[in-house]
Design a protein around this motif. Structure first.
Motif, short mmCIF file in Angstrom:
data_model
loop_
_atom_site.label_atom_id
_atom_site.label_comp_id
_atom_site.label_asym_id
_atom_site.label_seq_id
_atom_site.Cartn_x
_atom_site.Cartn_y
_atom_site.Cartn_z
N VAL A 66 -6.42 33.94 22.06
CA VAL A 66 -6.02 32.55 21.86
C VAL A 66 -4.50 32.46 22.05
CG1 VAL A 66 -6.06 30.57 20.28
CG2 VAL A 66 -7.91 32.27 20.20
N PRO A 67 -4.05 32.12 23.26
CA PRO A 67 -2.61 32.04 23.49
C PRO A 67 -1.93 31.02 22.59
CG PRO A 67 -3.82 31.98 25.56
CD PRO A 67 -4.83 31.83 24.46
N CYS A 68 -0.73 31.38 22.14
CA CYS A 68 0.05 30.52 21.25
C CYS A 68 1.52 30.72 21.57
CB CYS A 68 -0.23 30.88 19.79
SG CYS A 68 0.77 29.93 18.63
N ASN A 69 2.27 29.62 21.62
CA ASN A 69 3.70 29.68 21.95
C ASN A 69 4.57 29.29 20.77
OD1 ASN A 69 5.79 30.14 23.86
ND2 ASN A 69 6.01 27.94 24.16
N GLY A 91 -5.55 44.28 32.62
CA GLY A 91 -6.95 44.30 33.03
C GLY A 91 -7.87 43.57 32.08
N VAL A 92 -7.37 42.52 31.45
CA VAL A 92 -8.14 41.79 30.44
C VAL A 92 -9.38 41.16 31.05
CG1 VAL A 92 -8.08 39.75 28.94
CG2 VAL A 92 -6.21 41.38 28.88
N THR A 93 -10.53 41.43 30.44
CA THR A 93 -11.79 40.82 30.85
C THR A 93 -12.40 39.97 29.74
OG1 THR A 93 -13.09 42.74 30.15
CG2 THR A 93 -12.30 42.74 32.44
N PHE A 94 -11.86 40.07 28.53
CA PHE A 94 -12.43 39.27 27.43
C PHE A 94 -12.03 37.80 27.60
CE2 PHE A 94 -8.61 41.43 25.65
CZ PHE A 94 -7.83 40.34 25.30
N PRO A 95 -12.81 36.90 27.00
CA PRO A 95 -12.53 35.47 27.15
C PRO A 95 -11.22 35.06 26.49
CG PRO A 95 -14.36 35.80 25.62
CD PRO A 95 -14.01 37.14 26.18
N MET A 96 -10.59 34.08 27.11
CA MET A 96 -9.34 33.53 26.60
C MET A 96 -9.51 32.02 26.47
SD MET A 96 -6.87 36.03 26.59
CE MET A 96 -5.30 35.29 26.98
N SER A 97 -8.93 31.47 25.41
CA SER A 97 -8.99 30.03 25.19
C SER A 97 -7.74 29.37 25.76
CB SER A 97 -9.09 29.72 23.69
OG SER A 97 -7.83 29.84 23.07
N GLU A 98 -7.75 28.06 25.65
CA GLU A 98 -6.55 27.29 25.95
C GLU A 98 -5.45 27.69 24.99
OE1 GLU A 98 -7.06 23.12 24.80
OE2 GLU A 98 -8.56 23.75 23.34
N LYS A 99 -4.21 27.37 25.33
CA LYS A 99 -3.07 27.62 24.45
C LYS A 99 -3.12 26.60 23.31
CE LYS A 99 0.86 28.12 26.59
NZ LYS A 99 2.25 28.00 27.11
N VAL A 100 -2.99 27.08 22.07
CA VAL A 100 -3.04 26.20 20.90
C VAL A 100 -1.92 26.55 19.92
CG1 VAL A 100 -5.56 25.99 21.07
CG2 VAL A 100 -4.57 27.65 19.49
N ASP A 101 -1.71 25.66 18.95
CA ASP A 101 -0.83 25.94 17.83
C ASP A 101 -1.67 26.52 16.70
OD1 ASP A 101 1.39 24.98 19.16
OD2 ASP A 101 1.40 23.04 18.13
N VAL A 102 -1.13 27.51 16.01
CA VAL A 102 -1.86 28.14 14.91
C VAL A 102 -1.27 27.81 13.54
CG1 VAL A 102 -2.68 30.02 16.39
CG2 VAL A 102 -0.54 30.31 15.11
N ASN A 103 -0.14 27.13 13.52
CA ASN A 103 0.52 26.72 12.28
C ASN A 103 0.98 25.28 12.39
OD1 ASN A 103 0.48 29.15 10.73
ND2 ASN A 103 2.20 29.96 11.90
N GLY A 104 1.30 24.69 11.25
CA GLY A 104 1.93 23.37 11.23
C GLY A 104 0.96 22.21 11.39
N GLU A 105 1.55 21.03 11.53
CA GLU A 105 0.77 19.80 11.61
C GLU A 105 -0.11 19.75 12.85
OE1 GLU A 105 2.98 16.22 10.98
OE2 GLU A 105 4.03 17.06 9.25
N THR A 106 0.26 20.46 13.90
CA THR A 106 -0.53 20.45 15.14
C THR A 106 -1.44 21.68 15.24
OG1 THR A 106 1.30 21.48 16.33
CG2 THR A 106 1.16 19.06 16.39
N ARG A 107 -1.63 22.38 14.13
CA ARG A 107 -2.50 23.56 14.08
C ARG A 107 -3.90 23.18 14.56
NH1 ARG A 107 -3.13 26.57 8.44
NH2 ARG A 107 -1.27 27.58 9.23
N HIS A 108 -4.46 24.05 15.40
CA HIS A 108 -5.83 23.83 15.86
C HIS A 108 -6.76 23.94 14.65
CE1 HIS A 108 -9.64 24.41 17.92
NE2 HIS A 108 -9.05 23.90 19.00
N PRO A 109 -7.78 23.08 14.56
CA PRO A 109 -8.71 23.11 13.42
C PRO A 109 -9.38 24.48 13.21
CG PRO A 109 -9.02 21.10 14.66
CD PRO A 109 -8.07 21.94 15.46
N LEU A 110 -9.59 25.22 14.27
CA LEU A 110 -10.16 26.57 14.12
C LEU A 110 -9.27 27.41 13.22
CD1 LEU A 110 -11.99 28.99 14.81
CD2 LEU A 110 -10.59 29.30 16.87
N TYR A 111 -7.97 27.37 13.47
CA TYR A 111 -7.05 28.17 12.65
C TYR A 111 -6.92 27.63 11.24
CZ TYR A 111 -5.99 31.75 15.92
OH TYR A 111 -6.11 32.85 16.73
N ALA A 112 -7.06 26.33 11.06
CA ALA A 112 -7.05 25.78 9.70
C ALA A 112 -8.20 26.38 8.90
CB ALA A 112 -7.15 24.26 9.75
#
Length: 178
Positions: A66-69, A91-112
């Motif tokens: 789960v990319p995060c900036n 050589g990554v073959t595992f699935p990757m998601s969209e870039k999301v926020d993991v903290n703060g007010e814009t945190r993705h609900p998954l991470y909440a």
């Protein structure tokens, strides 16, 4: 969301922008969900994440990146740049998601939901972070282990490498071994 399967129902697009859910990314398998970054001192963990993914794939396991900036801008690239870096460098073959926020007010609900889980009863093999507030993702490469039903069962600090015996043992517990 509090139901065990609700984590798998969280909408989260693939890195290429294809809409989906966490369940689509895990494919019904146990998963290690990891917030990743391409320009971090911990970025070499990609190699061990790929090895863990490959070793336990046949046992019903996957890694989900789960990319995060949010940590010093260490994942600044576009989806295409992230995909190219991960593939060409590790050589990554595992699935990757969209870039999301993991903290703060814009945190993705998954991470909440992931940080709201109490990991204190995981036999001491879970979260070992130094941050006193478990509701905070402390850095890139924090790891959450989910069983195949989408229940969070362990949390690992960023510095805990994917090949750490605690991580491997936890993966083996949810998959039944390699």
């Amino acid at each position: 969301m509090t139901a065990a399967s609700s984590l798998l129902d969280h909408p989260i697009a693939r890195l290429d922008g294809t809409p989906g859910t966490l369940g689509d990314l895990t494919g019904g398998r146990a998963a290690l969900v990891v917030n990743v970054a391409s320009k971090c001192g911990l970025t070499p963990q990609y190699a061990a994440l790929e090895e863990l993914h490959a070793t336990y794939a046949d046992a019903g396991f996957t890694v989900v990146g789960v990319p995060c900036n949010q940590f010093h801008g260490q994942e600044p690239g576009s989806a295409e740049e992230i995909a190219e870096f991960c593939s060409a460098t590790y050589g990554v073959t595992f699935p990757m998601s969209e870039k999301v926020d993991v903290n703060g007010e814009t945190r993705h609900p998954l991470y909440a939901d992931l940080v709201a889980t109490d990991y204190s009863d995981d036999g001491g093999k879970g979260f070992t972070g130094k941050d006193p507030d478990p509701s905070v993702i402390i850095w890139n490469f924090e790891k959450f282990l989910l069983d195949a039903a989408g229940r969070p069962v362990a949390r690992f600090a960023p510095g805990t490498t994917p090949d750490d015996p605690q991580v491997v043992a936890a993966v083996e517990r949810v998959t039944g071994g390699a």
